[in-house]
Design a protein around this motif. Structure first.
Motif, PDB file in Angstrom:
ATOM      1  N   ASP A  95      38.050  43.231  44.764  1.00  0.00           N
ATOM      2  CA  ASP A  95      37.559  42.021  45.201  1.00  0.00           C
ATOM      3  C   ASP A  95      38.523  40.747  45.415  1.00  0.00           C
ATOM      4  OD1 ASP A  95      34.904  42.271  45.254  1.00  0.00           O
ATOM      5  OD2 ASP A  95      34.172  41.707  43.345  1.00  0.00           O
ATOM      6  N   SER A  96      39.528  40.797  44.597  1.00  0.00           N
ATOM      7  CA  SER A  96      40.561  39.596  44.755  1.00  0.00           C
ATOM      8  C   SER A  96      41.102  39.942  46.047  1.00  0.00           C
ATOM      9  CB  SER A  96      41.253  39.460  43.792  1.00  0.00           C
ATOM     10  OG  SER A  96      42.122  40.655  43.499  1.00  0.00           O
ATOM     11  N   THR A  97      41.553  40.981  46.526  1.00  0.00           N
ATOM     12  CA  THR A  97      42.095  41.566  47.665  1.00  0.00           C
ATOM     13  C   THR A  97      41.150  41.193  48.849  1.00  0.00           C
ATOM     14  OG1 THR A  97      43.427  43.263  46.845  1.00  0.00           O
ATOM     15  CG2 THR A  97      43.080  43.124  49.103  1.00  0.00           C
ATOM     16  N   CYS A 162      49.583  34.225  58.149  1.00  0.00           N
ATOM     17  CA  CYS A 162      49.385  33.845  56.753  1.00  0.00           C
ATOM     18  C   CYS A 162      49.777  34.872  55.637  1.00  0.00           C
ATOM     19  CB  CYS A 162      48.006  33.263  56.820  1.00  0.00           C
ATOM     20  SG  CYS A 162      47.579  32.643  55.264  1.00  0.00           S
ATOM     21  N   CYS A 163      49.435  36.019  55.981  1.00  0.00           N
ATOM     22  CA  CYS A 163      49.229  36.998  54.719  1.00  0.00           C
ATOM     23  C   CYS A 163      49.741  38.180  55.486  1.00  0.00           C
ATOM     24  CB  CYS A 163      47.912  37.269  54.370  1.00  0.00           C
ATOM     25  SG  CYS A 163      46.889  35.570  53.783  1.00  0.00           S
ATOM     26  N   ASN A 164      50.549  39.301  54.357  1.00  0.00           N
ATOM     27  CA  ASN A 164      50.957  40.467  54.910  1.00  0.00           C
ATOM     28  C   ASN A 164      49.882  41.491  54.436  1.00  0.00           C
ATOM     29  OD1 ASN A 164      53.580  39.540  55.424  1.00  0.00           O
ATOM     30  ND2 ASN A 164      54.065  39.349  53.148  1.00  0.00           N
ATOM     31  N   ASN A 172      41.840  50.001  58.433  1.00  0.00           N
ATOM     32  CA  ASN A 172      41.028  49.347  57.059  1.00  0.00           C
ATOM     33  C   ASN A 172      42.141  48.800  56.244  1.00  0.00           C
ATOM     34  OD1 ASN A 172      38.499  50.414  57.868  1.00  0.00           O
ATOM     35  ND2 ASN A 172      38.901  52.246  56.797  1.00  0.00           N
ATOM     36  N   ILE A 173      41.952  47.575  55.798  1.00  0.00           N
ATOM     37  CA  ILE A 173      42.928  46.842  54.850  1.00  0.00           C
ATOM     38  C   ILE A 173      42.779  47.436  53.452  1.00  0.00           C
ATOM     39  CG2 ILE A 173      43.372  44.546  53.923  1.00  0.00           C
ATOM     40  CD1 ILE A 173      41.935  43.208  56.152  1.00  0.00           C
ATOM     41  N   VAL A 174      44.081  47.710  53.127  1.00  0.00           N
ATOM     42  CA  VAL A 174      44.252  48.394  51.846  1.00  0.00           C
ATOM     43  C   VAL A 174      45.009  47.274  50.785  1.00  0.00           C
ATOM     44  CG1 VAL A 174      45.716  49.960  50.401  1.00  0.00           C
ATOM     45  CG2 VAL A 174      44.976  50.680  52.929  1.00  0.00           C
ATOM     46  N   SER A 175      45.653  46.444  51.059  1.00  0.00           N
ATOM     47  CA  SER A 175      45.959  45.251  50.303  1.00  0.00           C
ATOM     48  C   SER A 175      46.523  44.218  51.148  1.00  0.00           C
ATOM     49  CB  SER A 175      47.292  45.777  49.446  1.00  0.00           C
ATOM     50  OG  SER A 175      48.386  45.957  50.187  1.00  0.00           O
TER      51      SER A 175
END
Length: 186
Positions: A95-97, A162-164, A172-175
């Motif tokens: 969730d936080s990711t 902004c983000c890595n 798909n986004i893993v982290s």
């Protein structure tokens, strides 16, 4: 004489299933949506019998059912966010990711030039078809497609600055980790 439902099932079963499963990657959800499609076919049997092009009608009905699924899913995810947290630690980490991944999506969209901001909002957030966006913006379909494509590219660049992000082999986004030197996420 064969029933219209049997004819549709026999003639369009694979085509409709393929259409749904291309848009929804999870097999169980795919089967649930196909069930919804057949329920809608049953409820709209008289309209289907009168349709000039049954294939086009069924394609539209199926596409609308997939869109309905995503709308329900997005509404339920909003509802779930307001419920008290009762999840285990691994789910909280995921969730936080996701929260970090979409931490300031709206501000990213708002940072785009107005014509691109409007394009991305109308097509991606309001789920307007590009053809309908072209009519609303009073531009050609080709222009609308190019504008939406440019808006997506610009939004992607802003987000990646902004983000890595770490992606799996399917994209798909893993982290997601916030760049410490960027002040884009608040």
């Amino acid at each position: 004489m064969e029933n219209i439902l049997e004819t549709i099932h026999r003639s369009f079963e694979k085509e409709l299933a393929d259409l749904v499963c291309r848009k929804v990657k999870h097999q169980d959800y795919c089967q649930d949506i196909i069930q919804d499609v057949y329920l809608k076919i049953l409820l709209n049997r008289s309209k289907i019998e009168k349709a000039d092009n049954i294939s086009a009608y069924l394609t539209r009905l199926t596409t609308n059912t997939v869109v309905d699924y995503y709308r329900r899913k997005s509404k339920s995810s909003v509802t779930n966010e307001t419920l008290p947290e009762t999840s285990s630690e691994p789910d909280e980490a995921v969730d936080s990711t996701y929260k970090l991944a979409d931490c300031c999506l709206r501000s990213f969209i708002d940072s785009l030039p107005e014509i691109y901001r409007n394009a991305i909002i109308m097509v991606e957030l309001d789920a307007l078809k590009i053809k309908d966006y072209a009519i609303a913006a009073n531009i050609t379909l080709t222009n609308a497609k190019a504008r939406v494509q440019r808006a997506r590219k610009m939004l992607r660049e802003v987000i990646l600055q902004c983000c890595n992000y770490e992606f799996d082999s399917y994209g798909n986004i893993v982290s997601c980790k916030k760049n410490e030197d960027q002040s884009c996420c608040k």
